[in-house]
Design a protein around this motif. Structure first.
Motif, PDB file in Angstrom:
ATOM      1  N   LEU A  89       0.832  -1.206   0.000  1.00  0.00           N
ATOM      2  CA  LEU A  89       0.000   0.000   0.000  1.00  0.00           C
ATOM      3  C   LEU A  89       0.864   1.253   0.000  1.00  0.00           C
ATOM      4  O   LEU A  89       0.615   2.195  -0.755  1.00  0.00           O
ATOM      5  N   THR A 125      -5.208  -1.530   2.742  1.00  0.00           N
ATOM      6  CA  THR A 125      -5.712  -1.537   1.364  1.00  0.00           C
ATOM      7  C   THR A 125      -6.358  -0.189   1.049  1.00  0.00           C
ATOM      8  O   THR A 125      -6.724   0.555   1.956  1.00  0.00           O
ATOM      9  N   LYS A 126      -6.492   0.120  -0.229  1.00  0.00           N
ATOM     10  CA  LYS A 126      -7.153   1.365  -0.613  1.00  0.00           C
ATOM     11  C   LYS A 126      -8.659   1.192  -0.683  1.00  0.00           C
ATOM     12  O   LYS A 126      -9.402   2.180  -0.666  1.00  0.00           O
ATOM     13  N   TYR A 127      -9.137  -0.050  -0.739  1.00  0.00           N
ATOM     14  CA  TYR A 127     -10.578  -0.328  -0.757  1.00  0.00           C
ATOM     15  C   TYR A 127     -10.770  -1.774  -0.333  1.00  0.00           C
ATOM     16  O   TYR A 127      -9.984  -2.656  -0.714  1.00  0.00           O
TER      17      TYR A 127
END
Length: 535
Positions: A89, A125-127
């Protein structure tokens, strides 16, 4: 209407996006997913620990530029993979992490292996999303894969209850998305004018990982030549971002705040290309001087002016924007002549005798490698030495890690790079750090992945001892350390590495290095080369 099971959707997804590998370590909740992969054209690459699975996938993505697919077990397996997901990330490495979840038909009863996977994954995580019905699976797969690749690139997480692989759905459409992102600011001329107005010698260009990811090293060199600017690699730059032989290259910015401040205090303006000037320890001053003018180019709006305020925030595709900037500035089309490599200076700096004679063994290893070799380092006490030698010798593909702070990134990263490139990466690790993901050796042996690991053995966490002394104002000799030695008994790294399928040699003399490297480069699998370090 034609129906597809969830497992068949996984197969359709892998085929649509031409995904050749799924990296993973399975458990009960992945059995139905494994069956789906087994019936696909993709190869499942097994790792013996989740940290290695994520790290190998990251190395593969780093070279291909496409999201790698990782399959992890529910909560316990996800937890094991989290630190390398965090490293990915913070490094902008695109991954799609698919997690198994318990059967949705009895999750209400909190069964064994039912877990809050999304909540755990959100910090790395980004999503993150959990599919709640099979009808949504195709959309979720496409959304997550695309958003791992879109800026800012990074890991995306998808949790799938294991029973969905066997359920049928009519919602089975996949579209292969073409990404058009060569965005250049309309007002790029204003950026060029601001940079051109900086007095010669007073502009510093700091290149973060985005430059390497965008294959922008050469155009950065051309812009530096046009502006008479100095070039620095950003701290924790993850991948090669500069031409170390460019005459204006001044090295990597130091990782401590005061030293960064002192370095950048010599300039009027900094052109930051990428996410940030990362830092490691605070020692009295913030990293960026308040009076420094900052122009930042980044591919994602969320990265602009976030860690430090900037005077000019430029949003655009890094390569396309740098190309446009070079054109407006009238930058030379060819790279500047590189500086000569001073072998004599390196030999004098790292002599083959004295208290640190094994430094010369490291230098000899690098000299026997092709300069296009990917060099990976990881937070050992030898990192500064390897980095200095590598850039002095002109290696461009130097990966400094881990940006997320978790050791256990370098070994699997080297394996993933070897798998993607088909060439040996050279990974330099300490004995302590290597044990966080030593399982990566087995994967390299199992799948005949070319890889070379140079392991520094001293049976201690030497870097932490140095940091301890720096913070406390003591010396190694006068300090009573606790928790930083793993001797008595020593960890037998030779037996450990051999147990995971690596061929092992110990490098004792500079004159032996050529033959040792020749054997390692001829081996289609992992070679683990030990250098015993002085106390």
């Amino acid at each position: 209407m034609t129906t597809r099971t969830g497992g068949e959707l996984i197969q359709d997804f892998l085929e649509t996006y031409e995904i050749p590998f799924v990296f993973g370590n399975p458990g009960t909740t992945e059995t139905t997913f494994l069956a789906a992969v087994a019936a696909s054209k993709a190869t499942y690459v097994l790792s013996l620990h989740e940290s290695s699975a994520v790290g190998i996938a990251a190395g593969y993505a780093l070279i291909t530029g496409k999201p790698s697919i990782v399959s992890l077990h529910t909560y316990p397996g996800l937890a094991n993979g989290m630190f390398n997901m965090r490293n990915a990330l913070m490094s902008g490495v695109p991954l799609l992490v698919i997690n198994g979840q318990q059967d949705s038909r009895f999750l209400i009863h909190n069964p064994v292996l039912g877990a809050p996977n999304v909540q755990l994954a959100q910090t790395a995580t980004k999503y993150a999303y959990e599919v709640t019905r099979t009808d949504d699976l195709a959309v979720a797969l496409q959304r997550c894969y695309l958003h791992a690749r879109l800026q800012p690139t990074g890991p995306v997480f998808l949790s799938i209850p294991m029973n969905f692989m066997l359920e049928e759905t009519e919602h089975a459409t996949f579209k292969k998305t073409r990404i058009i992102e060569d965005v250049v600011p309309h007002s790029i001329g204003e950026v060029a004018a601001a940079l051109a107005a900086v007095p010669r010698g007073k502009l510093a260009i700091v290149a973060d990982y985005a430059v390497g990811a965008a294959h922008g090293i050469d155009v950065v060199s051309r812009i530096a030549s046009a502006l008479g600017a100095d070039i620095y690699a950003a701290p924790f730059h993850v991948q090669g971002t500069v031409d170390p032989l460019h005459p204006n290259f001044r090295g990597q910015l130091p990782p401590t705040t005061k030293k960064i401040n002192e370095t950048l205090g010599n300039y009027h303006t900094m052109l930051l290309i990428g996410e940030k000037v990362d830092t490691f320890t605070y020692d009295g001053l913030q990293a960026l001087p308040a009076e420094l003018q900052v122009v930042q180019i980044a591919p994602a709006a969320s990265q602009l002016g976030f860690d430090f305020p900037c005077d000019m925030a430029v949003l655009g595709d890094v390569h396309a924007t740098l190309d446009a900037l070079a054109s407006v500035l009238g930058a030379p089309t060819a790279a500047a002549d590189g500086r000569a490599i001073s072998d004599g200076a390196l030999d004098a700096k790292y002599p083959a005798s004295g208290p640190h004679a094994s430094d010369a063994l490291i230098l000899a290893v690098l000299r026997h490698l092709d300069r296009s070799t990917h060099v990976v380092t990881e937070g050992s006490s030898e990192d500064a030495i390897v980095q200095d030698m590598a850039v002095s010798l002109g290696f461009r593909n130097v990966h400094f890690s881990p940006r997320g702070g978790g050791l256990g990134w370098a070994l699997p990263l080297g394996v993933g790079i070897g798998l993607a490139s088909g060439k040996h990466a050279a990974c330099f690790v300490g004995d302590g750090g290597s044990l966080f993901s030593i399982h990566a050796l087995w994967t390299a042996a199992k799948y005949s992945i070319p890889s070379i690991f140079i392991c520094f053995v001293n049976n201690e966490y030497r870097l932490l001892k140095d940091l301890w002394c720096n913070v406390m104002g003591t010396t190694i000799a006068s300090t009573h350390f606790v928790g930083l030695d793993f001797s008595d008994p020593d960890v037998d790294m030779q037996k450990v590495a051999e147990g995971f399928g690596a061929r092992v040699e110990t490098i004792d003399a500079v004159g032996d290095v050529g033959d040792v490297l020749a054997r390692a480069l001829a081996h289609q699998g992992p070679s683990f080369l030990i250098i015993n370090r002085e106390p």
